[in-house]
Design a protein around this motif. Sequence first.
Motif, PDB file in Angstrom:
ATOM      1  N   CYS A 173       0.841  -1.196   0.000  1.00  0.00           N
ATOM      2  CA  CYS A 173       0.000   0.000   0.000  1.00  0.00           C
ATOM      3  C   CYS A 173       0.877   1.247   0.000  1.00  0.00           C
ATOM      4  O   CYS A 173       1.967   1.238   0.563  1.00  0.00           O
ATOM      5  CB  CYS A 173      -0.912   0.034   1.223  1.00  0.00           C
ATOM      6  SG  CYS A 173      -2.069   1.413   1.155  1.00  0.00           S
ATOM      7  N   LEU A 205      -0.093   4.064   1.313  1.00  0.00           N
ATOM      8  CA  LEU A 205      -0.415   4.869   2.499  1.00  0.00           C
ATOM      9  C   LEU A 205      -0.077   4.053   3.752  1.00  0.00           C
ATOM     10  O   LEU A 205       0.202   2.878   3.667  1.00  0.00           O
ATOM     11  CB  LEU A 205      -1.901   5.240   2.518  1.00  0.00           C
ATOM     12  CG  LEU A 205      -2.463   6.072   1.363  1.00  0.00           C
ATOM     13  CD1 LEU A 205      -3.943   6.406   1.609  1.00  0.00           C
ATOM     14  CD2 LEU A 205      -1.652   7.340   1.137  1.00  0.00           C
ATOM     15  N   SER A 206      -0.109   4.695   4.914  1.00  0.00           N
ATOM     16  CA  SER A 206       0.020   3.932   6.179  1.00  0.00           C
ATOM     17  C   SER A 206      -0.949   4.541   7.182  1.00  0.00           C
ATOM     18  O   SER A 206      -0.571   5.356   8.028  1.00  0.00           O
ATOM     19  CB  SER A 206       1.460   3.977   6.686  1.00  0.00           C
ATOM     20  OG  SER A 206       1.929   5.301   6.616  1.00  0.00           O
ATOM     21  N   CYS A 207      -2.184   4.160   7.042  1.00  0.00           N
ATOM     22  CA  CYS A 207      -3.274   4.741   7.833  1.00  0.00           C
ATOM     23  C   CYS A 207      -3.230   4.241   9.273  1.00  0.00           C
ATOM     24  O   CYS A 207      -2.890   3.081   9.530  1.00  0.00           O
ATOM     25  CB  CYS A 207      -4.623   4.382   7.216  1.00  0.00           C
ATOM     26  SG  CYS A 207      -4.736   4.799   5.465  1.00  0.00           S
ATOM     27  N   CYS A 230      -4.998   0.606  10.490  1.00  0.00           N
ATOM     28  CA  CYS A 230      -5.225  -0.193   9.277  1.00  0.00           C
ATOM     29  C   CYS A 230      -5.358  -1.671   9.651  1.00  0.00           C
ATOM     30  O   CYS A 230      -4.418  -2.278  10.160  1.00  0.00           O
ATOM     31  CB  CYS A 230      -4.050  -0.020   8.315  1.00  0.00           C
ATOM     32  SG  CYS A 230      -4.014  -1.263   7.004  1.00  0.00           S
ATOM     33  N   ALA A 262      -5.638  -4.250   7.709  1.00  0.00           N
ATOM     34  CA  ALA A 262      -4.830  -5.128   6.847  1.00  0.00           C
ATOM     35  C   ALA A 262      -3.407  -5.211   7.407  1.00  0.00           C
ATOM     36  O   ALA A 262      -2.818  -6.292   7.492  1.00  0.00           O
ATOM     37  CB  ALA A 262      -4.819  -4.588   5.417  1.00  0.00           C
ATOM     38  N   GLY A 269      -4.278  -4.287   1.660  1.00  0.00           N
ATOM     39  CA  GLY A 269      -3.422  -3.325   0.975  1.00  0.00           C
ATOM     40  C   GLY A 269      -4.213  -2.449   0.016  1.00  0.00           C
ATOM     41  O   GLY A 269      -5.424  -2.334   0.108  1.00  0.00           O
ATOM     42  N   GLU A 270      -3.478  -1.873  -0.907  1.00  0.00           N
ATOM     43  CA  GLU A 270      -4.106  -1.036  -1.925  1.00  0.00           C
ATOM     44  C   GLU A 270      -4.108  -1.823  -3.228  1.00  0.00           C
ATOM     45  O   GLU A 270      -3.034  -2.007  -3.859  1.00  0.00           O
ATOM     46  CB  GLU A 270      -3.362   0.289  -2.109  1.00  0.00           C
ATOM     47  CG  GLU A 270      -3.763   1.095  -3.305  1.00  0.00           C
ATOM     48  CD  GLU A 270      -5.265   1.283  -3.487  1.00  0.00           C
ATOM     49  OE1 GLU A 270      -5.758   1.085  -4.620  1.00  0.00           O
ATOM     50  OE2 GLU A 270      -5.945   1.564  -2.488  1.00  0.00           O
ATOM     51  N   ASN A 300      -7.936   3.200  -1.851  1.00  0.00           N
ATOM     52  CA  ASN A 300      -7.793   4.469  -1.115  1.00  0.00           C
ATOM     53  C   ASN A 300      -7.940   5.662  -2.062  1.00  0.00           C
ATOM     54  O   ASN A 300      -7.938   6.803  -1.650  1.00  0.00           O
ATOM     55  CB  ASN A 300      -6.476   4.517  -0.342  1.00  0.00           C
ATOM     56  CG  ASN A 300      -5.247   4.466  -1.232  1.00  0.00           C
ATOM     57  OD1 ASN A 300      -5.213   5.064  -2.307  1.00  0.00           O
ATOM     58  ND2 ASN A 300      -4.229   3.744  -0.788  1.00  0.00           N
ATOM     59  N   ARG A 357      -5.549   9.140   7.361  1.00  0.00           N
ATOM     60  CA  ARG A 357      -4.936   8.607   6.148  1.00  0.00           C
ATOM     61  C   ARG A 357      -3.726   9.397   5.657  1.00  0.00           C
ATOM     62  O   ARG A 357      -3.006   8.920   4.802  1.00  0.00           O
ATOM     63  CB  ARG A 357      -5.990   8.510   5.038  1.00  0.00           C
ATOM     64  CG  ARG A 357      -7.023   7.517   5.351  1.00  0.00           C
ATOM     65  CD  ARG A 357      -8.156   7.331   4.376  1.00  0.00           C
ATOM     66  NE  ARG A 357      -8.784   6.086   4.719  1.00  0.00           N
ATOM     67  CZ  ARG A 357      -8.476   4.916   4.159  1.00  0.00           C
ATOM     68  NH1 ARG A 357      -7.600   4.872   3.202  1.00  0.00           N
ATOM     69  NH2 ARG A 357      -9.039   3.790   4.584  1.00  0.00           N
TER      70      ARG A 357
HETATM   71  S1  SF4 Z   1      -6.287   1.264   5.521  1.00  0.00           S
HETATM   72 FE1  SF4 Z   1      -6.092   0.740   3.340  1.00  0.00          FE
HETATM   73  S2  SF4 Z   1      -5.157   2.555   2.425  1.00  0.00           S
HETATM   74 FE2  SF4 Z   1      -4.795   2.688   4.596  1.00  0.00          FE
HETATM   75  S3  SF4 Z   1      -2.790   1.728   4.934  1.00  0.00           S
HETATM   76 FE3  SF4 Z   1      -4.365   0.151   5.237  1.00  0.00          FE
HETATM   77  S4  SF4 Z   1      -4.513  -0.839   3.271  1.00  0.00           S
HETATM   78 FE4  SF4 Z   1      -3.512   1.145   2.913  1.00  0.00          FE
END
Ligand code: SF4
Length: 364
Positions: free
Chosen positions: A72, A74-76, A79, A81, A117-118, A142, A177
Amino acid sequence: MTREEDHLKAFDASILGMFATMGRKAAARPRVMRAVMRAYRHQRGAARRRRRWGRRGVHVPAFAILSVTRRCNLSCTGCYAGALHRSDEPEMSAEKLRDLLGEMHSLGVSIVLLAGGEPLARRDLLEVTEGFPRILFPLFTNGTLIDDEVVERLSRQRNIVPILSLEGDPFQTDGRRGAGVHEKVLAAMDRLAAAELLFGTSITLTRENFDTVTREEYVRGLIERMCRVFFYISYVPAHGGTEDLVLTEPQAKTVAGIVERFRERFAGWFLAFPGGEEEFGGCLAAGRGFVHINAQGQVEPCPFSPFSDASLQEMSVRAALSSPLLRVIREHGGELQETAGGCTLWENREWVAARLAETNARVE
Ligand code: SF4
């Protein structure tokens, strides 16, 4: 017909009902409406295939959640995942993805939610999906990688419906995000609208953003941006110490009513998860209504239940759907209750872990 068969028949009917509603609400946009009606015909064919397999003793869910990558951009914060799906195992190849999509199509799995992930972090993804025009692909993204080139490719695959993540207003989205993400998501929505593509949003419902994202003005703003699909997903505290983000019980109790009101009020399609399953006899995970396939090809009951005794690197989708773990969860669906409107399998994760240990002990 058993109660369970009644429930699953009702679930199948609700899927077809969803397309009929979408078709009616998209009447003013001929290209979107044609795509929806085409998908509707494919869903009817898939439902017939599922029933045929059902008569042969193979239970086939209508949905699958397919995590095509762990990567991904981003690193929300929070998260799930990142919290639940870490692994060093190689991700499935494009060839492997094609094989399992082909088998899922023949079994009648007709809606495959692409997740990560993305998912767009996989540059070969849209080459893979190109071969499956009869599967509906809600693409959970995202939104920050949706540029003109991606929009152009999506215009040729109208069975893919981008579902862009938002957390509320710009402050709330950027807060979780990263700076500037909210604006990038709205810009991506405008590109998709300009291309007359059907798209939607996925909103994680937390104690903090609840009042913002359940206000009619908030939804109207997105409807005016041509957003037509709304997933309200209740926050699951996959990261320890984030329990204070979980909806309060009074908030959780109002979600179903809010979604129902929005369905009547707006030209969009609205779904709450979990929560919308009661009418189908409870949790739809473990193959009742859907399964989760992680990036390395293991079949799990749900993204929030990272337990597996079946790998698609070693067996077919059909064999995995009958795995001992998935079957024992389906058989105990009635007992696995969750009271606060959250995720049943998350609440009962120790029970699931114990069942996995039992099935593994039997194999050894
Ligand atoms: S929530 Fe989605 S966009 Fe954000 S880090 Fe996790 S996988 Fe990536």
